[in-house]
Design a protein around this motif. Structure first.
Motif, PDB file in Angstrom:
ATOM      1  N   PRO A  83       0.812  -1.228   0.000  1.00  0.00           N
ATOM      2  CA  PRO A  83       0.000   0.000   0.000  1.00  0.00           C
ATOM      3  C   PRO A  83       0.843   1.275   0.000  1.00  0.00           C
ATOM      4  N   TRP A  84       0.483   2.201  -0.883  1.00  0.00           N
ATOM      5  CA  TRP A  84       1.217   3.457  -0.973  1.00  0.00           C
ATOM      6  C   TRP A  84       1.146   4.256   0.317  1.00  0.00           C
ATOM      7  N   SER A  85       0.072   4.092   1.078  1.00  0.00           N
ATOM      8  CA  SER A  85      -0.077   4.838   2.327  1.00  0.00           C
ATOM      9  C   SER A  85       0.999   4.501   3.345  1.00  0.00           C
ATOM     10  N   ASP A  86       1.620   3.329   3.196  1.00  0.00           N
ATOM     11  CA  ASP A  86       2.652   2.900   4.135  1.00  0.00           C
ATOM     12  C   ASP A  86       4.068   3.181   3.636  1.00  0.00           C
ATOM     13  N   VAL A  87       4.197   3.651   2.397  1.00  0.00           N
ATOM     14  CA  VAL A  87       5.529   3.772   1.799  1.00  0.00           C
ATOM     15  C   VAL A  87       6.381   4.809   2.528  1.00  0.00           C
ATOM     16  N   VAL A  88       5.893   6.029   2.676  1.00  0.00           N
ATOM     17  CA  VAL A  88       6.698   7.080   3.314  1.00  0.00           C
ATOM     18  C   VAL A  88       7.054   6.710   4.751  1.00  0.00           C
ATOM     19  N   PRO A  89       6.105   6.219   5.573  1.00  0.00           N
ATOM     20  CA  PRO A  89       6.500   5.785   6.921  1.00  0.00           C
ATOM     21  C   PRO A  89       7.570   4.697   6.914  1.00  0.00           C
ATOM     22  N   TYR A  90       7.460   3.735   6.014  1.00  0.00           N
ATOM     23  CA  TYR A  90       8.471   2.680   5.921  1.00  0.00           C
ATOM     24  C   TYR A  90       9.832   3.268   5.546  1.00  0.00           C
ATOM     25  N   LEU A  91       9.853   4.167   4.560  1.00  0.00           N
ATOM     26  CA  LEU A  91      11.126   4.752   4.133  1.00  0.00           C
ATOM     27  C   LEU A  91      11.767   5.552   5.258  1.00  0.00           C
ATOM     28  N   CYS A  92      10.961   6.289   6.004  1.00  0.00           N
ATOM     29  CA  CYS A  92      11.501   7.066   7.127  1.00  0.00           C
ATOM     30  C   CYS A  92      12.086   6.141   8.188  1.00  0.00           C
ATOM     31  N   ALA A  93      11.374   5.053   8.505  1.00  0.00           N
ATOM     32  CA  ALA A  93      11.873   4.107   9.499  1.00  0.00           C
ATOM     33  C   ALA A  93      13.182   3.469   9.040  1.00  0.00           C
ATOM     34  N   GLN A  94      13.271   3.136   7.758  1.00  0.00           N
ATOM     35  CA  GLN A  94      14.482   2.523   7.215  1.00  0.00           C
ATOM     36  C   GLN A  94      15.662   3.490   7.253  1.00  0.00           C
ATOM     37  N   MET A  95      15.434   4.734   6.862  1.00  0.00           N
ATOM     38  CA  MET A  95      16.509   5.724   6.870  1.00  0.00           C
ATOM     39  C   MET A  95      16.992   5.999   8.292  1.00  0.00           C
ATOM     40  N   LEU A  96      16.061   6.150   9.220  1.00  0.00           N
ATOM     41  CA  LEU A  96      16.445   6.391  10.603  1.00  0.00           C
ATOM     42  C   LEU A  96      17.179   5.191  11.186  1.00  0.00           C
ATOM     43  N   GLY A  97      16.719   3.994  10.853  1.00  0.00           N
ATOM     44  CA  GLY A  97      17.388   2.797  11.332  1.00  0.00           C
ATOM     45  C   GLY A  97      18.811   2.705  10.831  1.00  0.00           C
ATOM     46  N   ALA A  98      19.018   3.011   9.545  1.00  0.00           N
ATOM     47  CA  ALA A  98      20.365   2.972   8.979  1.00  0.00           C
ATOM     48  C   ALA A  98      21.263   4.023   9.617  1.00  0.00           C
TER      49      ALA A  98
END
Length: 243
Positions: A83-98
């Protein structure tokens, strides 16, 4: 079991951090001066990255899907598999995690960063560098490697062979990444993941490390754009042929 978005984001954050800690931690162990693993070689790095993907996959594969990679998230979304609605939250979590994962690597290896005088070795523990300073070669390497990664990850996790044993499927993902790093790692590193390269590169530019040199922003778009393009095409290919 269905998990809330917040829980899935926590899984993506922690999973990406673990991947960077184990993967870039292996690079730091091999390339930084005075470590116990100095000059340990590319096999050690391959093992580190393989485990760095396998362990989060086993922990979080059943919670968030263990994307831990913007190329995977975007590739799925473009092809209607996420779902596109989850894309930006997922990307933010991934960037912060890295970002946090890389900060932990620096904390652990700080004395060895101070001892290292080669700026390329320092930058290489944060982000990728094309061995021949060729953006074309780097793009080709990142594109092919990411295509194989995402096409194979979809094939492994959705194959009938693993339908009733997704735990083994996620275990196999670690061997996939280990092999990709061993086989295609020579030219660039490689990243195969925009978050794994960009977030640590940002941290590199901010930290006052001795002898760190530049962050090579001229090359920085390659390990971001190439994996995303490959992720979209890999997901499209798998969906068109096998789903």
């Amino acid at each position: 079991m269905t998990y809330s978005l917040l829980t899935r984001l926590a899984a993506e954050f922690i999973g990406t951090a673990i991947m960077v800690i184990l993967g870039n931690g292996a690079v730091a162990n091999v390339d930084l001066t005075g470590t116990k693993g100095e000059h340990g070689g590319w096999v050690l790095i391959s093992l580190g990255y393989g485990a760095g993907v396998m362990i989060p996959a086993l922990i979080f594969g059943g919670i968030s899907g263990n994307h831990i990679n913007p190329a995977f998230t975007i590739g799925l979304a473009v092809n209607g598999l996420f779902p596109w609605s989850d894309v930006v939250p997922y990307l933010c979590a991934q960037m912060l995690g890295a970002f946090v994962g890389q900060a932990i690597v620096v904390l652990i290896y700080k004395p060895h960063y101070d001892m290292t005088t080669n700026p390329q070795h320092i930058l290489g523990t944060f982000s990728t560098i094309d061995a021949t300073s060729s953006r074309f070669n780097g793009f080709a390497n990142e594109f092919v490697g990411t295509f194989i990664l995402i096409f194979s990850a979809l094939g492994i996790t959705k194959a009938p062979f693993f339908h009733n044993d997704l735990g083994t499927a996620h275990l196999a993902l670690g061997f996939l990444v280990m092999t990709l790093v061993a086989s295609l790692g020579g030219p660039t590193g490689p990243a195969l993941n925009p978050a794994r390269d960009l977030a640590p590169r940002i941290l590199h530019s901010l930290l006052p490390l001795k002898n760190k040199g530049g962050s090579d922003w001229r090359y920085s778009w390659v390990p971001v754009v190439a994996p995303i393009c490959a992720g979209i095409l890999a997901a499209l290919t798998y969906k068109s042929v096998f789903m």
